[in-house]
Scaffold this motif. Structure first.
Motif, mmCIF file in Angstrom:
data_model
loop_
_atom_site.group_PDB
_atom_site.id
_atom_site.type_symbol
_atom_site.label_atom_id
_atom_site.label_comp_id
_atom_site.label_asym_id
_atom_site.label_seq_id
_atom_site.Cartn_x
_atom_site.Cartn_y
_atom_site.Cartn_z
ATOM 1 N N LEU A 1 5.364 -5.046 -7.233
ATOM 2 C CA LEU A 1 4.205 -4.258 -7.281
ATOM 3 C C LEU A 1 3.433 -3.920 -5.996
ATOM 4 O O LEU A 1 2.775 -2.999 -5.603
ATOM 5 C CB LEU A 1 3.055 -4.970 -8.047
ATOM 6 C CG LEU A 1 1.719 -3.971 -8.900
ATOM 7 C CD1 LEU A 1 2.506 -2.884 -9.591
ATOM 8 C CD2 LEU A 1 0.823 -4.829 -9.855
ATOM 9 N N THR A 2 3.896 -4.880 -4.996
ATOM 10 C CA THR A 2 3.404 -4.496 -3.640
ATOM 11 C C THR A 2 4.003 -3.279 -3.065
ATOM 12 O O THR A 2 3.641 -2.672 -2.085
ATOM 13 C CB THR A 2 3.776 -5.873 -2.590
ATOM 14 O OG1 THR A 2 3.067 -5.560 -1.492
ATOM 15 C CG2 THR A 2 5.180 -5.720 -2.474
ATOM 16 N N GLY A 3 5.215 -2.712 -3.500
ATOM 17 C CA GLY A 3 5.986 -1.991 -3.171
ATOM 18 C C GLY A 3 5.554 -0.651 -3.786
ATOM 19 O O GLY A 3 6.627 0.669 -3.763
ATOM 20 N N ASN A 4 4.767 -0.836 -4.982
ATOM 21 C CA ASN A 4 4.668 0.572 -5.640
ATOM 22 C C ASN A 4 2.962 0.653 -5.860
ATOM 23 O O ASN A 4 2.555 0.557 -4.667
ATOM 24 C CB ASN A 4 5.119 0.107 -7.224
ATOM 25 C CG ASN A 4 5.452 1.219 -8.116
ATOM 26 O OD1 ASN A 4 4.601 1.961 -8.208
ATOM 27 N ND2 ASN A 4 6.376 1.190 -8.468
ATOM 28 N N ASN A 5 2.230 0.729 -7.018
ATOM 29 C CA ASN A 5 0.899 0.707 -7.188
ATOM 30 C C ASN A 5 -0.143 -0.245 -6.319
ATOM 31 O O ASN A 5 -0.924 0.154 -5.778
ATOM 32 C CB ASN A 5 0.393 1.197 -8.432
ATOM 33 C CG ASN A 5 0.932 2.199 -9.099
ATOM 34 O OD1 ASN A 5 2.027 2.728 -8.957
ATOM 35 N ND2 ASN A 5 0.116 2.915 -9.853
ATOM 36 N N GLY A 6 0.514 -1.531 -6.304
ATOM 37 C CA GLY A 6 -0.349 -2.540 -5.883
ATOM 38 C C GLY A 6 -0.635 -2.664 -4.427
ATOM 39 O O GLY A 6 -1.741 -2.767 -3.950
ATOM 40 N N GLY A 7 0.233 -2.508 -3.402
ATOM 41 C CA GLY A 7 0.381 -2.278 -2.193
ATOM 42 C C GLY A 7 0.051 -3.607 -1.382
ATOM 43 O O GLY A 7 0.492 -4.589 -1.954
ATOM 44 N N THR A 8 -0.531 -3.570 -0.251
ATOM 45 C CA THR A 8 -0.452 -4.709 0.613
ATOM 46 C C THR A 8 -0.934 -6.065 0.217
ATOM 47 O O THR A 8 -0.339 -7.029 0.213
ATOM 48 C CB THR A 8 -1.443 -4.162 1.961
ATOM 49 O OG1 THR A 8 -0.985 -3.029 2.274
ATOM 50 C CG2 THR A 8 -1.040 -5.254 3.180
ATOM 51 N N ALA A 9 -2.198 -6.058 -0.363
ATOM 52 C CA ALA A 9 -2.699 -7.406 -0.833
ATOM 53 C C ALA A 9 -1.892 -7.810 -1.996
ATOM 54 O O ALA A 9 -2.075 -9.066 -2.259
ATOM 55 C CB ALA A 9 -4.138 -7.284 -1.250
#
Length: 361
Positions: A121-129
């Motif tokens: 999810l960090t590499g998709n919608n979620g992002g950095t946090a």
């Protein structure tokens, strides 16, 4: 018509102008966040890049004939909050064809980004946090490979592959702070799967090699230290499946760090291998509202971490959206709780609420 007129005045053949393109693009992400425990205190802050790092970029291509083209990409990160420039985006130049693939040279994403990241999810919608603990597997692109040459294949029946080599640039020390990575992806209808491997020697030993030093959990409670690593091997595999408006994803990664020394003191530290197990989901509730969530379990070094996160994203237009997200992390006894982008908690728990606005141009 204006482009044709300008070309005529400049003495540039119209046909040549039509065969080349340059695009200016970028993104700005800023908002507010609350963290319940940073060194024992609550923290309220103006944030930048909580989901996506803010940046501007130029990319272009030139038709060389015979199906070949020259390409370039030049990006520069920045902090909306402070105006500080950040060297956290790629820049490269290369040549390629639709049939044979593309070769590029410069500062680039490695194969973890190209073939594994999208299943997290960090590499998709979620992002950095939403990154795994300290982004130990580089799924959030905390480090780009400098001095690198990369090959990216064309797609053959849903299958694609590629690899990267980053030079140490050191005379007499060819392998000191060099890196290489490989990966592959397969896509068939609703199914998408990928795997990647990244290796580095002497990470952080020099300032002119592939990667900078990295952060690792410390041996003492509630500490994180900057480390040089003599051997680093990272593996990642992931898969996603689309079920109408819902996408279910899963990812596993393992980052093995050996020959670890504290970059500040030079003290020898224990080797550390971290495993990350993630399951995530993205649901398009309406054309304007996207919901996302994940659970990640990380273990290694005699400790473990649980992390859960939820995000609501509302599209005001095709280029502007607002988001609200919450991330909670709980560490085992004696280990630091540290959500990505934050400093460590004084205890086992850390909770973050964040809201912001993004604009793409």
């Amino acid at each position: 018509m204006p482009a044709v007129i300008l070309a005529a005045f400049a003495g540039v053949p119209v046909a040549a102008l039509a065969q080349s393109s340059v695009t200016l693009y970028g993104e700005l992400d800023a908002g507010l966040s609350y963290v319940n425990n940073v060194g024992g205190h609550s923290q309220y802050q103006l944030t930048t890049g909580t989901v996506d790092g803010s940046y501007w970029g130029l990319q272009g291509s030139e038709d060389l004939g015979g199906g070949a083209r020259a390409i370039f990409r030049l990006e520069r990160g920045l902090s909306v909050a402070t105006g500080e420039g950040l060297n956290d985006h790629p820049m490269y130049v290369g040549i390629g064809t639709d049939k044979l693939g593309t070769v590029t040279f410069g500062r680039q994403y490695d194969s973890i980004h190209d073939y594994f990241q999208t299943f997290t999810l960090t590499g998709n919608n979620g992002g950095t946090a939403f990154a795994h603990l300290l982004d130990n597997d580089n799924a959030n692109n905390s480090f780009l490979a400098s001095n690198s040459v990369k090959y990216t294949s064309a797609t053959f029946g849903g299958f694609s592959f590629g690899g990267l080599y980053a030079f140490s640039n050191q005379a007499g020390a060819f392998a000191d702070n060099r890196a290489y990575s490989v990966g592959a992806n397969y896509s068939a209808g609703s199914l998408n799967a990928g795997a990647a491997y990244l290796h580095n020697n002497g990470r952080g030993n020099t300032t002119s090699g592939a990667y900078d030093s990295l952060a690792l959990p410390g041996s003492a409670a509630n500490s994180v230290f900057t480390a040089n690593v003599q051997q680093q091997n990272t593996f990642g595999v992931g898969m996603s499946y689309e079920l109408g408006e819902f996408t279910l994803g899963g990812a596993f990664s393992r980052a093995i760090n050996s020959g670890v020394t504290d970059a500040d003191t030079g003290d020898l530290m224990p080797s550390l291998a971290l495993n990350n197990y993630e399951i995530n989901g993205i649901y398009k509730l309406t054309p304007a509202i996207v919901l996302a969530g994940m659970y990640v379990y990380t273990n290694g070094g005699g400790a473990h971490w649980h992390e859960g996160a939820l995000q609501v994203d509302y599209l005001l237009s095709k280029r502007t959206d607002v988001y609200l997200e919450s991330i909670y992390q709980r560490a085992s006894s004696g280990a630091p709780a540290v959500i990505n982008t934050n400093d460590p908690s004084s205890g086992r728990n850390q909770l973050m609420f964040s809201t912001g606005i993004r604009h793409r141009f």
